[in-house]
Design an enzyme around this catalytic site. Structure first.
Site, PDB file in Angstrom:
ATOM      1  N   CYS A 137     -37.211  19.420  -8.536  1.00 41.59           N
ATOM      2  CA  CYS A 137     -36.548  20.736  -8.214  1.00 41.59           C
ATOM      3  C   CYS A 137     -37.081  21.166  -6.844  1.00 41.59           C
ATOM      4  O   CYS A 137     -38.247  20.882  -6.222  1.00 41.59           O
ATOM      5  CB  CYS A 137     -37.098  21.755  -9.073  1.00 41.59           C
ATOM      6  SG  CYS A 137     -35.979  23.259  -8.874  1.00 41.59           S
ATOM      7  N   ASP A 141     -37.668  24.028  -5.786  1.00 40.77           N
ATOM      8  CA  ASP A 141     -38.956  25.258  -6.085  1.00 40.77           C
ATOM      9  C   ASP A 141     -39.935  24.809  -5.137  1.00 40.77           C
ATOM     10  O   ASP A 141     -40.534  23.927  -5.220  1.00 40.77           O
ATOM     11  CB  ASP A 141     -38.982  25.135  -7.440  1.00 40.77           C
ATOM     12  CG  ASP A 141     -39.737  26.623  -7.728  1.00 40.77           C
ATOM     13  OD1 ASP A 141     -40.765  26.869  -7.314  1.00 40.77           O
ATOM     14  OD2 ASP A 141     -38.944  27.276  -8.496  1.00 40.77           O
ATOM     15  N   ARG A 164     -42.761  26.077  -5.595  1.00 44.04           N
ATOM     16  CA  ARG A 164     -43.962  26.147  -6.251  1.00 44.04           C
ATOM     17  C   ARG A 164     -44.074  24.585  -6.971  1.00 44.04           C
ATOM     18  O   ARG A 164     -45.123  24.296  -7.552  1.00 44.04           O
ATOM     19  CB  ARG A 164     -43.931  26.998  -7.420  1.00 44.04           C
ATOM     20  CG  ARG A 164     -44.067  28.364  -7.037  1.00 44.04           C
ATOM     21  CD  ARG A 164     -43.328  29.273  -8.210  1.00 44.04           C
ATOM     22  NE  ARG A 164     -42.059  29.049  -8.647  1.00 44.04           N
ATOM     23  CZ  ARG A 164     -41.537  29.588  -9.611  1.00 44.04           C
ATOM     24  NH1 ARG A 164     -42.157  30.942 -10.041  1.00 44.04           N
ATOM     25  NH2 ARG A 164     -40.256  29.422 -10.083  1.00 44.04           N
ATOM     26  N   HIS A 204     -39.314  21.496 -14.245  1.00 41.98           N
ATOM     27  CA  HIS A 204     -40.339  22.511 -14.509  1.00 41.98           C
ATOM     28  C   HIS A 204     -40.015  23.731 -15.544  1.00 41.98           C
ATOM     29  O   HIS A 204     -38.674  24.199 -15.233  1.00 41.98           O
ATOM     30  CB  HIS A 204     -40.856  23.131 -13.176  1.00 41.98           C
ATOM     31  CG  HIS A 204     -39.941  23.626 -12.183  1.00 41.98           C
ATOM     32  ND1 HIS A 204     -40.153  25.323 -12.039  1.00 41.98           N
ATOM     33  CD2 HIS A 204     -39.036  23.238 -11.500  1.00 41.98           C
ATOM     34  CE1 HIS A 204     -39.271  25.736 -11.567  1.00 41.98           C
ATOM     35  NE2 HIS A 204     -38.342  24.719 -11.084  1.00 41.98           N
ATOM     36  N   CYS A 236     -37.715  27.675 -14.405  1.00 41.22           N
ATOM     37  CA  CYS A 236     -36.877  26.956 -13.236  1.00 41.22           C
ATOM     38  C   CYS A 236     -35.616  28.242 -12.978  1.00 41.22           C
ATOM     39  O   CYS A 236     -35.172  28.415 -13.884  1.00 41.22           O
ATOM     40  CB  CYS A 236     -36.255  25.703 -13.540  1.00 41.22           C
ATOM     41  SG  CYS A 236     -35.306  25.034 -12.221  1.00 41.22           S
TER      42      CYS A 236
HETATM   43 CO    CO Z   1     -36.597  24.759 -10.341  1.00 37.51          CO
END
Ligand code: CO
Length: 208
Positions: A42, A44, A46, A98, A101
């Site tokens: 992803c 993301d 993080r 994750h 998400c």
């Molecule tokens: Co995500």
């Protein structure tokens, strides 16, 4: 005008630290890359691939998009997979989702988020395919399970590309993995769906 100077300062400090640990690091890496892993994750912030598995530059080939989706017609993702498999001869493809998400969460909501909703239709499809297993769960449990089902679905999508099928047919040593990362404690979980042949794909996922 050059901006974001603080990032250039951090870059110089990082490059110097890498060279202090290994003076040849950049010069040897500049000649060729031999990564064993393709990470499909992803976008993301993080969930940064290299940091999570503590590997330096040169060891992980990476493709990231919102909600780690692998669609049958995404030329971007398919090109990354093809280059990784046919040219770099990577040994493992890791689809890593994750918990927490935002993409999966947005796909579960009814209101609009803009253009991205079209992309997230793929995650809504995953929810529809797994509706029986998601019905009746609390919102949090539903989210967690959908994150896992989404990884499973994308692993199968990777396996079903003609790129992977041809590689397996030609005897490539290539395994596709499904993992999920917990942003609350930094720990990865293997969803136990390693697949390394067309026969194994058909055996594990009989509906395909
Ligand atoms: Co995500």
């Amino acid at each position: 005008m050059k901006t974001l100077n603080h990032l250039f300062v951090k870059n110089i400090a990082w490059a110097n630290e890498m060279k202090r640990n290994n003076p040849e690091f950049f010069s040897s890496l500049a000649k060729q890359q031999f990564p064993e892993y393709l990470w499909i994750g992803c976008s993301d912030s993080r969930v940064p691939a290299n940091q999570i598995i503590d590997l330096p530059p040169g060891e992980v080939f990476v493709h990231r998009n919102i909600a780690n989706v692998v669609t049958h017609t995404d030329l971007n993702c398919l090109s990354v997979i093809q280059f990784a498999v046919d040219v770099l001869k990577i040994k493992h493809i890791i689809v890593c989702g994750h918990y927490g998400c935002s993409g999966v969460r947005a796909a579960m909501e009814d209101h609009e988020h803009g253009l991205v909703d079209n992309w997230l239709r793929h995650v809504k499809d995953v929810a529809r395919f797994n509706a029986k297993n998601l019905d009746g769960l609390s919102a949090d449990d539903k989210h967690d399970r959908l994150c896992e089902f989404n990884v499973q679905e994308q692993v199968v999508n990777v396996c079903n590309t003609n790129i992977i099928k041809h590689a397996w047919d030609n005897g490539a040593d290539l395994t596709i993995h499904g993992w999920i990362y917990n942003i609350e404690n930094g720990i990865l979980k293997d969803l136990d769906m390693c697949i390394n042949s067309t026969a194994e794909l058909k055996e594990k996922f009989t509906w395909i």
